[in-house]
Write a protein that holds these residues in place. Structure first.
Motif, PDB file in Angstrom:
ATOM      1  N   ASN A 155       0.878  -1.246  -0.183  1.00 38.01           N
ATOM      2  CA  ASN A 155       0.104   0.033  -0.078  1.00 38.01           C
ATOM      3  C   ASN A 155       0.730   1.285  -0.083  1.00 38.01           C
ATOM      4  N   CYS A 158       1.524   2.174  -3.720  1.00 37.03           N
ATOM      5  CA  CYS A 158       0.485   2.695  -4.120  1.00 37.03           C
ATOM      6  C   CYS A 158       0.176   4.013  -3.786  1.00 37.03           C
ATOM      7  N   THR A 164       1.113   3.870 -10.710  1.00 39.00           N
ATOM      8  CA  THR A 164       1.600   2.779 -11.077  1.00 39.00           C
ATOM      9  C   THR A 164       0.577   1.972 -11.761  1.00 39.00           C
ATOM     10  N   CYS A 171      -1.010  -6.468  -7.931  1.00 37.79           N
ATOM     11  CA  CYS A 171      -1.291  -5.305  -7.374  1.00 37.79           C
ATOM     12  C   CYS A 171      -2.689  -4.999  -6.874  1.00 37.79           C
ATOM     13  N   CYS A 173      -3.937  -3.108  -4.803  1.00 33.18           N
ATOM     14  CA  CYS A 173      -4.151  -1.659  -4.393  1.00 33.18           C
ATOM     15  C   CYS A 173      -4.004  -0.597  -5.578  1.00 33.18           C
ATOM     16  N   CYS A 174      -3.706  -1.161  -6.708  1.00 31.11           N
ATOM     17  CA  CYS A 174      -3.496  -0.279  -8.032  1.00 31.11           C
ATOM     18  C   CYS A 174      -4.823   0.110  -8.487  1.00 31.11           C
TER      19      CYS A 174
END
Length: 223
Positions: A155, A158, A164, A171, A173-174
């Motif tokens: 995180n 991110c 990103t 990922c 959290c992207c």
């Protein structure tokens, strides 16, 4: 331009600051003598037919700010990049580089510099270094179509990296990610990469050094 880079290239020593040979038909590997270009700030060899690994002599290229090797057939490790303490742009999209990404890329770079790292469409594996989340001014980090571990982006990365783009599996959290099973995603996201020509202001030709002054009016947003 055709052919290969001659070993005699290294004879230019500390006099050469820009070597931009992108969008040609140059083959072969990067000669070991390139390490003699100690004052080189821009090395652009993208969109050629080059192969081989990055020579260990590149550790001597401590003045290098921009490395553009995208769209070739380079392979092997990129650990040599950790020795280049002035790098601000590393664009090596669409090659066959492999192994783990080194955590020390951009170590020691001025916190005032905007940083760009594009390693998409290669064969990297393992985890994304957690240190990337603590790199000041990492503006773009692209790493789609590799073999990274699931949910490897934390995180902090991110939150702190301005933009990103990763494979969705790597990922969670992207906000934007690549899902190869989605046709639209494959076209517009999975193959997204930095346009080095615009990013580096290469449309200036011999005036490139002046284009990259802080007062530049060139658009350096990812496209």
């Amino acid at each position: 331009l055709y052919g290969t880079l001659p070993d005699a290239l290294g004879r230019l020593g500390g006099t050469l600051k820009v070597l931009a040979l992108g969008n040609n038909q140059i083959g072969g590997s990067v000669p070991e003598s390139i390490g003699n270009l100690s004052n080189l700030e821009l090395l652009s060899l993208d969109d050629n037919a080059m192969t081989g690994t990055l020579p260990s002599s590149m550790t001597s290229m401590t003045s290098l700010r921009h490395l553009v090797l995208s769209s070739n057939s380079f392979h092997g490790s990129v650990t040599v990049l950790e020795s280049m303490k002035n790098l601000t742009s590393v664009l090596i999209h669409s090659n066959e580089f492999s192994g783990e990404l080194p955590g020390g890329i951009f170590d020691g770079v001025s916190s005032d510099s905007s940083l760009y790292l594009d390693v998409g469409i290669n064969r990297f594996s393992g985890d994304i270094p957690s240190s990337y989340g603590n790199v000041p001014n990492l503006t773009f980090f692209g790493a789609t179509r590799n073999g990274f571990e699931n949910n490897t982006v934390d995180n902090i990365t991110c939150d702190n990296v301005e933009f990103t783009i990763m494979d969705c599996s790597a990922c969670s959290c992207c906000n934007v990610c690549c899902d190869p099973s989605d046709d639209l995603s494959s076209r517009e996201i999975c193959d997204f990469h930095m346009d080095s020509f615009r990013l580096l202001g290469l449309e200036c030709g011999p005036w490139w050094m002046y284009c990259n002054e802080p007062q530049t009016y060139y658009d350096v947003d990812p496209v």
